[in-house]
Design an enzyme around this catalytic site. Structure first.
Site, PDB file in Angstrom:
ATOM      1  N   ARG A 166      13.950  26.795 -22.042  1.00 17.69           N
ATOM      2  CA  ARG A 166      13.431  26.122 -21.062  1.00 17.69           C
ATOM      3  C   ARG A 166      12.226  25.376 -21.433  1.00 17.69           C
ATOM      4  NH1 ARG A 166      15.530  30.779 -18.304  1.00 17.69           N
ATOM      5  NH2 ARG A 166      17.190  30.231 -16.934  1.00 17.69           N
ATOM      6  N   ASP A 195      20.577  27.412 -22.416  1.00 17.99           N
ATOM      7  CA  ASP A 195      20.589  27.549 -20.918  1.00 17.99           C
ATOM      8  C   ASP A 195      20.845  26.243 -20.169  1.00 17.99           C
ATOM      9  OD1 ASP A 195      19.768  28.525 -18.164  1.00 17.99           O
ATOM     10  OD2 ASP A 195      18.869  30.198 -19.252  1.00 17.99           O
ATOM     11  N   HIS A 261      24.945  29.326 -16.548  1.00 20.58           N
ATOM     12  CA  HIS A 261      23.661  28.936 -17.448  1.00 20.58           C
ATOM     13  C   HIS A 261      23.949  28.135 -18.646  1.00 20.58           C
ATOM     14  CE1 HIS A 261      20.606  31.100 -15.475  1.00 20.58           C
ATOM     15  NE2 HIS A 261      21.256  32.152 -15.321  1.00 20.58           N
ATOM     16  N   GLU A 324      24.570  35.875 -13.925  1.00 15.40           N
ATOM     17  CA  GLU A 324      24.449  34.678 -12.983  1.00 15.40           C
ATOM     18  C   GLU A 324      25.397  33.683 -12.737  1.00 15.40           C
ATOM     19  OE1 GLU A 324      19.724  35.155 -11.840  1.00 15.40           O
ATOM     20  OE2 GLU A 324      20.070  34.039 -13.526  1.00 15.40           O
ATOM     21  N   TRP A 392      19.132  44.318 -16.785  1.00 17.66           N
ATOM     22  CA  TRP A 392      17.717  43.578 -16.173  1.00 17.66           C
ATOM     23  C   TRP A 392      17.865  44.143 -14.553  1.00 17.66           C
ATOM     24  CZ3 TRP A 392      18.159  39.098 -12.769  1.00 17.66           C
ATOM     25  CH2 TRP A 392      19.469  38.554 -12.529  1.00 17.66           C
ATOM     26  N   TYR A 416       9.776  42.050 -17.111  1.00 16.38           N
ATOM     27  CA  TYR A 416       9.857  40.603 -17.258  1.00 16.38           C
ATOM     28  C   TYR A 416       8.496  40.167 -17.431  1.00 16.38           C
ATOM     29  CZ  TYR A 416      14.627  39.532 -16.219  1.00 16.38           C
ATOM     30  OH  TYR A 416      16.045  39.354 -16.070  1.00 16.38           O
ATOM     31  N   PHE A 417       8.182  39.811 -18.469  1.00 21.98           N
ATOM     32  CA  PHE A 417       6.547  39.450 -18.912  1.00 21.98           C
ATOM     33  C   PHE A 417       6.015  38.076 -18.655  1.00 21.98           C
ATOM     34  CE2 PHE A 417       5.612  42.855 -22.710  1.00 21.98           C
ATOM     35  CZ  PHE A 417       5.853  43.909 -21.625  1.00 21.98           C
ATOM     36  N   ASP A 418       7.052  37.272 -17.690  1.00 20.79           N
ATOM     37  CA  ASP A 418       6.591  36.325 -17.085  1.00 20.79           C
ATOM     38  C   ASP A 418       5.949  36.547 -15.961  1.00 20.79           C
ATOM     39  OD1 ASP A 418       9.304  36.992 -16.293  1.00 20.79           O
ATOM     40  OD2 ASP A 418       9.744  34.761 -16.020  1.00 20.79           O
ATOM     41  N   TRP A 466      10.684  34.953 -20.314  1.00 15.17           N
ATOM     42  CA  TRP A 466      11.251  33.787 -19.589  1.00 15.17           C
ATOM     43  C   TRP A 466      10.204  32.529 -19.783  1.00 15.17           C
ATOM     44  CZ3 TRP A 466      16.042  34.141 -20.142  1.00 15.17           C
ATOM     45  CH2 TRP A 466      16.641  35.512 -19.842  1.00 15.17           C
ATOM     46  N   GLU A 468      10.316  29.424 -18.055  1.00 15.42           N
ATOM     47  CA  GLU A 468      10.288  28.249 -16.874  1.00 15.42           C
ATOM     48  C   GLU A 468       9.134  27.727 -16.702  1.00 15.42           C
ATOM     49  OE1 GLU A 468      12.143  31.050 -16.740  1.00 15.42           O
ATOM     50  OE2 GLU A 468      13.698  30.571 -15.381  1.00 15.42           O
TER      51      GLU A 468
END
Ligand code: ACM
Length: 685
Positions: A166, A195, A261, A324, A392, A416-418, A466, A468
């Site tokens: 990303r 991705d 993805h 996904e 996850w 999820y450390f974002d 992540w 993004e």
């Protein structure tokens, strides 16, 4: 105080409860299995020029000794030498069987002795010694408490995921991250290299993957105009990073996403797609409909890619993503449906299971083990028996284990450390659920109630970075640390030795170590300024409540003029609550608003976002007494719609009978752009 300092200052109260003498001298994170003070023994002085003795002819131990010497120089300005005469530090191979990564460390009688049966064990012993040498801070000669340490990890997989698809990070950043992982005894880096938004790994046979798929349309923050964003890692750079990691006993697990993805790959080679790609959306976030057509030609294509990947990454694992994957394009394709029936597959999930089974069989021929997100077990049992999942979903590990597979615990949102770490406007952009370091610490990847047979399938634990919403390396580092310290303890430390108060006390020493090593995340900057003390009734949106928490994001404004401005919003329902406003005598309401691009791929969920009908040409900001309650103010957005920056809207609130939770919502005709609140202020009359 910088942001990391603020995270740690918040723990100061807890920390002060711990006996300072103990915490300051044996400050080792992750906490060792046994770390007993040696009664009556004097601490060991490590003077300038002190020698480290390594076993003759042992190149790995010699490298580790040099690594320790470099650490001592960087963090204390203390020069150590390698040599066998009157050594202060001795590395030996041997000692008790503590598994592939264990070691013992004994500091007493004027010397430190580190013993391990493996190179990794010696390396971790050296890292522990560096922590003991830096426990008290300061520069120059070090003092090591007299201690007996016996140590080994709880789990074999102690991982971080870095998303370079990303947003791209520099080779230097990736190496720095690996260094910091090694110092926390984290040993696995899942590198998310492909991705929808970008393909970041050079593949010699298919140059368009990076030449085309490495680039996307984006907005230039300086001008607000569209530009190309992208880049990739050459195979030479990857080899360098892999070697760098290997010396620090970090294994890189490359992640090559399929069949979903994969829009960047499909744009580069449209024959990969199940329908023609839409190249206009590759800079969006979310879950895209594009999916690889599972034809023989495309399976060969992916095998050729994975063949090159297998050669670049010597570790045993390759992650093929598998999460996904939206199957609408498969359902809509008569050819794919016919193929599905020919193969005797009941549905599209089974087709994915079949496809990933083929890929898994190929990886087996290359001597690799397949791993993917827990979604890969949804399609049945065609995967190789030794395939594993990164779990996850809360129930993902249990589902995979029930089918006999191993699992890495990577549960969202805690790992999820974002997600932001505090309700603080200075937090980097990212996802919006607050996940504090204590939340991470209190997670148990394999709770006691897990049946023993299931526990044996849990390989370990992994946190995800992540990217993004984290365009800069500083953003990524601030999200990773200090939470990675808690992750390290989840992965390494025996549950009986976990102790939140003791851990919190150790964190402060680690902040000093990070500063000494030049991991300069803790840079005070304009974005770090406290909220304006002249406006105590002003709440940034990060300090307000959101009306719902479906897809909560802490978004950065794209324009340079708003650099550092972040907006907390539920993209599925932009709606904020200013709690407990005093309207008893009426109040002046001020609300800062702006517009952000609505660049999210949500599939059918797009229709679930409420659109409230405008009453004036540009819509309104509506403020009510509780959501669905009596309207207090409705402010037209005409002026704000002409302003590309932030507009402050004002209104008078009439007296009400008491205190109100003010509900702030916009009316609008379309989702893009998305109106957001920056802050709200209530000044009672
Ligand atoms: C994921 O968050 N889609 C693994």
């Amino acid at each position: 105080m910088g942001l990391v300092g603020r995270h740690i200052a918040a723990l100061a109260l807890t920390a002060s409860l711990v006996s300072p003498a103990w915490a300051d001298t044996i400050s080792v994170t992750p906490r060792p299995l046994v770390a007993d003070p040696v009664a009556g023994a004097a601490p060991v002085a490590v003077a300038r020029g002190a020698r480290i003795a390594v076993p003759a002819g042992d190149a790995s131990a010699a490298w580790t000794a040099h690594y320790l010497a470099r650490l001592a120089m960087r963090s204390r300005g203390l020069r150590l030498r390698i040599g066998r005469t009157t050594p202060a530090i001795v590395f030996v191979h041997g000692g008790p069987d503590l598994g592939p990564e264990g070691y013992t460390l004994d500091a007493a009688n004027g010397a430190v002795r580190i013993a391990a049966r493996t190179d990794v064990g010696l390396f971790y012993g050296a890292v522990t010694l560096w922590r003991l040498m830096t426990a008290a801070g300061g520069r120059g000669p070090a003092t090591v408490a007299a201690v007996h340490i016996v140590d080994r990890p709880r789990f074999a997989w102690r991982g971080l995921l870095l998303d370079s698809a990303r947003h791209l990070q520099s080779v230097a950043f990736v190496e720095r991250l690996i260094d910091r992982m090694a110092l926390l005894k984290l040993n696995t880096l899942q590198w998310h290299l492909t991705d929808d938004q970008g393909w970041r790994l050079q593949i010699r046979r298919y140059p368009r993957l990076t030449g085309v798929g490495g680039w996307r349309g984006a907005i230039d923050p300086a001008t607000g105009k569209p530009v190309r964003y992208g880049g990739f890692y050459s195979q030479a750079e990857v080899r360098r990073i892999v070697a760098y990691a290997a010396r620090r006993h970090v294994t890189i697990v490359p992640e090559i996403e399929m069949p979903g993805h994969a829009l960047a790959a499909i744009i580069a080679y449209p024959r990969l797609g199940s329908s023609p790609p839409d190249p206009g959306v590759e800079g969006d976030w979310g879950v895209f409909p594009a999916i690889i057509d599972p034809s023989e030609a495309n399976i060969r294509f992916m095998e050729n890619v994975l063949g090159e990947v297998s050669e670049l990454f010597p570790g045993s694992w390759i992650n093929i993503g598998g999460d996904e994957a939206v199957k609408d394009e498969w359902r809509a394709s008569p050819a794919i449906r016919a193929e599905m029936h020919r193969l005797g597959l009941a549905d599209e999930d089974a087709l994915q299971g079949w496809l990933l089974g083929r890929i898994g069989a190929f990886l087996t021929t290359r001597g690799k083990r397949m791993i993917g997100w827990d979604d890969i077990v949804t399609g049945g049992t065609r995967l190789p028996a030794d395939a594993a999942v990164v779990s996850w979903h809360a129930d993902g590990a249990a589902r995979a284990i029930a089918l006999g597979h191993d699992a890495v615990i990577a549960t969202a949102p805690t790992l999820y450390f974002d997600n932001r770490q505090a309700a603080d406007p200075a937090e980097p952009p990212g996802r919006g659920t607050v996940v504090s370091i204590e939340d991470v610490y209190r997670l148990d990847p394999a709770p006691a109630e897990t049946p023993a047979a299931g526990r044996a399938h849990i390989l370990g634990v992994q946190a995800q970075l992540w990217s993004e919403h984290m365009p800069t390396e500083r953003d990524v580092a601030l999200m990773a640390f200090p939470r990675a310290e808690a992750l390290a303890e989840l992965g390494w430390t025996d549950p009986a030795r976990k102790d939140w108060t003791d851990f919190a006390a150790r964190l402060k020493a680690d902040l000093a170590r990070d500063r000494a090593l030049g991991f300069a995340d803790d840079v005070p900057g304009p974005a770090d300024a406290p909220i304006d003390p002249a406006h105590p009734s002003r709440l940034a949106d990060q300090q307000m409540r959101l009306c719902t928490s479906r897809v909560v994001l802490n978004l950065e404004a794209p324009l340079e003029a708003q650099r550092g401005q972040r907006y907390l919003v539920d993209a599925m329902n932009p709606c904020w609550i200013y709690p407990h406003a005093d309207l008893t005598r009426g109040a002046r309401l001020s609300v800062a608003v702006t517009r952000l691009p609505f660049n999210f791929q949500l599939g059918g969920d797009r229709t679930k976002i409420p659109l409230r009908a405008p009453r004036t040409p540009f819509g309104e900001l509506d403020i009510s007494d509780g959501c669905g309650g009596k309207q207090i103010a409705s402010i037209p957005l005409a002026a704000a719609a002409r302003d590309p920056g932030v507009t402050v809207l004002e209104a008078e609130a009439p007296p009400t009978s008491g205190w109100s939770d003010l509900c702030l919502e916009f009316t609008q005709r379309s989702l893009d752009p998305m109106w957001v609140v920056g802050w709200a202020q209530v000044d009672p009359r």
